[in-house]
Design a protein around this motif. Structure first.
Motif, PDB file in Angstrom:
ATOM      1  N   ARG A   1      60.052 -57.125  16.506  1.00 51.03           N
ATOM      2  CA  ARG A   1      59.448 -56.889  17.814  1.00 51.03           C
ATOM      3  C   ARG A   1      58.644 -55.596  17.784  1.00 51.03           C
ATOM      4  NH1 ARG A   1      64.051 -58.624  22.309  1.00 51.03           N
ATOM      5  NH2 ARG A   1      64.084 -60.855  21.766  1.00 51.03           N
ATOM      6  N   TYR A   2      57.734 -55.483  18.759  1.00 52.68           N
ATOM      7  CA  TYR A   2      56.828 -54.343  18.805  1.00 52.68           C
ATOM      8  C   TYR A   2      56.963 -53.618  20.142  1.00 52.68           C
ATOM      9  CZ  TYR A   2      55.008 -56.916  14.862  1.00 52.68           C
ATOM     10  OH  TYR A   2      54.923 -57.593  13.674  1.00 52.68           O
ATOM     11  N   GLN A   3      57.095 -52.305  20.070  1.00 53.34           N
ATOM     12  CA  GLN A   3      57.242 -51.474  21.259  1.00 53.34           C
ATOM     13  C   GLN A   3      55.957 -50.667  21.416  1.00 53.34           C
ATOM     14  OE1 GLN A   3      60.758 -49.267  20.193  1.00 53.34           O
ATOM     15  NE2 GLN A   3      62.122 -51.026  20.419  1.00 53.34           N
ATOM     16  N   VAL A   4      55.112 -51.066  22.373  1.00 51.19           N
ATOM     17  CA  VAL A   4      53.794 -50.447  22.566  1.00 51.19           C
ATOM     18  C   VAL A   4      53.953 -49.075  23.215  1.00 51.19           C
ATOM     19  CG1 VAL A   4      51.525 -50.700  23.636  1.00 51.19           C
ATOM     20  CG2 VAL A   4      52.738 -52.724  22.777  1.00 51.19           C
TER      21      VAL A   4
ATOM     22  N   TYR B   1      40.940 -47.531  24.685  1.00 48.24           N
ATOM     23  CA  TYR B   1      39.714 -48.341  24.659  1.00 48.24           C
ATOM     24  C   TYR B   1      38.757 -47.790  23.614  1.00 48.24           C
ATOM     25  CZ  TYR B   1      35.424 -50.603  26.268  1.00 48.24           C
ATOM     26  OH  TYR B   1      34.274 -51.331  26.343  1.00 48.24           O
ATOM     27  N   ARG B   2      38.223 -48.676  22.756  1.00 44.95           N
ATOM     28  CA  ARG B   2      37.328 -48.267  21.674  1.00 44.95           C
ATOM     29  C   ARG B   2      36.036 -49.088  21.696  1.00 44.95           C
ATOM     30  NH1 ARG B   2      39.290 -43.399  20.250  1.00 44.95           N
ATOM     31  NH2 ARG B   2      41.348 -43.466  19.241  1.00 44.95           N
ATOM     32  N   GLN B   3      35.252 -49.005  22.784  1.00 47.08           N
ATOM     33  CA  GLN B   3      33.948 -49.652  22.876  1.00 47.08           C
ATOM     34  C   GLN B   3      33.999 -51.141  22.518  1.00 47.08           C
ATOM     35  OE1 GLN B   3      31.253 -47.300  20.497  1.00 47.08           O
ATOM     36  NE2 GLN B   3      31.096 -45.701  22.043  1.00 47.08           N
ATOM     37  N   GLY B   4      34.673 -51.898  23.321  1.00 42.90           N
ATOM     38  CA  GLY B   4      34.748 -53.343  23.137  1.00 42.90           C
ATOM     39  C   GLY B   4      36.035 -53.810  22.497  1.00 42.90           C
ATOM     40  N   ALA B   5      36.789 -52.894  21.870  1.00 47.71           N
ATOM     41  CA  ALA B   5      38.083 -53.225  21.270  1.00 47.71           C
ATOM     42  C   ALA B   5      39.106 -52.200  21.758  1.00 47.71           C
ATOM     43  CB  ALA B   5      37.990 -53.215  19.753  1.00 47.71           C
ATOM     44  N   PHE B   6      40.343 -52.377  21.355  1.00 49.68           N
ATOM     45  CA  PHE B   6      41.416 -51.495  21.804  1.00 49.68           C
ATOM     46  C   PHE B   6      42.278 -51.083  20.616  1.00 49.68           C
ATOM     47  CE2 PHE B   6      40.190 -54.155  25.301  1.00 49.68           C
ATOM     48  CZ  PHE B   6      40.156 -53.299  26.387  1.00 49.68           C
ATOM     49  N   GLU B   7      42.645 -49.822  20.600  1.00 52.41           N
ATOM     50  CA  GLU B   7      43.582 -49.335  19.583  1.00 52.41           C
ATOM     51  C   GLU B   7      44.969 -49.257  20.202  1.00 52.41           C
ATOM     52  OE1 GLU B   7      44.704 -45.290  17.120  1.00 52.41           O
ATOM     53  OE2 GLU B   7      42.589 -45.630  17.646  1.00 52.41           O
ATOM     54  N   ALA B   8      45.896 -50.003  19.627  1.00 48.94           N
ATOM     55  CA  ALA B   8      47.282 -49.987  20.111  1.00 48.94           C
ATOM     56  C   ALA B   8      48.116 -49.156  19.158  1.00 48.94           C
ATOM     57  CB  ALA B   8      47.836 -51.405  20.185  1.00 48.94           C
ATOM     58  N   ARG B   9      48.919 -48.270  19.716  1.00 44.51           N
ATOM     59  CA  ARG B   9      49.855 -47.477  18.926  1.00 44.51           C
ATOM     60  C   ARG B   9      51.254 -47.913  19.311  1.00 44.51           C
ATOM     61  NH1 ARG B   9      46.741 -41.602  19.574  1.00 44.51           N
ATOM     62  NH2 ARG B   9      44.800 -42.279  18.554  1.00 44.51           N
ATOM     63  N   TYR B  10      52.096 -48.168  18.324  1.00 42.14           N
ATOM     64  CA  TYR B  10      53.362 -48.845  18.610  1.00 42.14           C
ATOM     65  C   TYR B  10      54.399 -48.550  17.536  1.00 42.14           C
ATOM     66  CZ  TYR B  10      51.632 -52.025  15.021  1.00 42.14           C
ATOM     67  OH  TYR B  10      51.160 -52.548  13.838  1.00 42.14           O
ATOM     68  N   ASP B  11      55.635 -48.909  17.849  1.00 47.18           N
ATOM     69  CA  ASP B  11      56.737 -48.888  16.885  1.00 47.18           C
ATOM     70  C   ASP B  11      57.150 -50.332  16.613  1.00 47.18           C
ATOM     71  OD1 ASP B  11      56.650 -46.133  17.138  1.00 47.18           O
ATOM     72  OD2 ASP B  11      58.334 -46.038  18.553  1.00 47.18           O
TER      73      ASP B  11
END
Length: 204
Positions: free
Chosen positions: A73-76, A81-91
């Motif tokens: 499982r992933y814990q966001v 927001y990165r100009q049309g895309a998204f950077e997700a940081r997670y455990d």
């Protein structure tokens, strides 16, 4: 061209209105950014993990440690927001489908050659641990770094899983990152290098 003062004053309301419209336009544009939900991010990361051939060894390890009813499982933690895309940081965490002691027993069984396992008095966690400790002691004479790595693995994994209950989550990686892009069927995740990423509760 120089505008007479009287006309300049007449233009002030129009300029103010244009500035107000520009401000509203920027706010509307900001509100129009549709961030992916945690559920969507979780699904995109699960799909990436399940479909990438390079993850086969990791998938086997997840099945061993989490059990057939467990999963990764992933814990966001953050979405940028990165100009049309998204950077997700997670455990990343293992959701255990079995008691943690059963996870250790299943993993340690894979670390002992079958011929050696057949010689053990019982096929249980205590006997597996005892064999691995003896093996680490034997390695001291030929490969001291490997012996220490094995001892560290046994200590760390014991602390992580021995008392973990079925249904609990064990964090195995922290501060990971992925780029999420919209696609026709939802979201596509692509792993990103993460300088602060760390691994815990996994074999060394």
């Amino acid at each position: 061209m120089k505008i007479p003062c009287r006309k300049r004053y007449a233009l002030l309301p129009l300029i103010g209105a244009l500035l107000l419209l520009q401000g509203c336009s920027r706010q509307d544009e900001s509100r129009a950014i549709a961030f992916p939900s945690d559920t969507q991010i979780h699904k995109a990361l699960q799909d990436q993990f399940a479909q990438d051939p390079a993850n086969e060894a990791a998938r086997r390890l997840v099945r061993t440690l989490a059990g057939e009813r467990g999963e990764l499982r992933y814990q966001v933690r953050q979405v940028i927001y990165r100009q049309g895309a998204f950077e997700a940081r997670y455990d990343a965490a293992l959701h255990l489908g079995q008691p943690g002691a059963a996870s250790l027993q299943a993993l340690y069984a894979t670390m002992i050659p079958q011929a050696e396992r057949d010689k053990l008095p019982a096929q249980n966690l205590a006997d597996y641990e005892a064999w691995l400790q003896r093996h680490a002691a034997g390695l001291e004479k030929t490969d001291a770094p490997q012996a220490q790595a094995l001892r560290t693995t046994l200590q760390v994994l014991g602390e992580c899983y021995r008392s973990a209950a079925e249904g609990s989550d064990v964090v195995v990686m922290q501060q990971l990152a992925a780029l999420l892009s919209p696609e026709r069927s939802g979201w596509f995740a692509e792993k990103l290098p993460a300088a602060g990423a760390s691994v815990r509760c996994l074999p060394v």
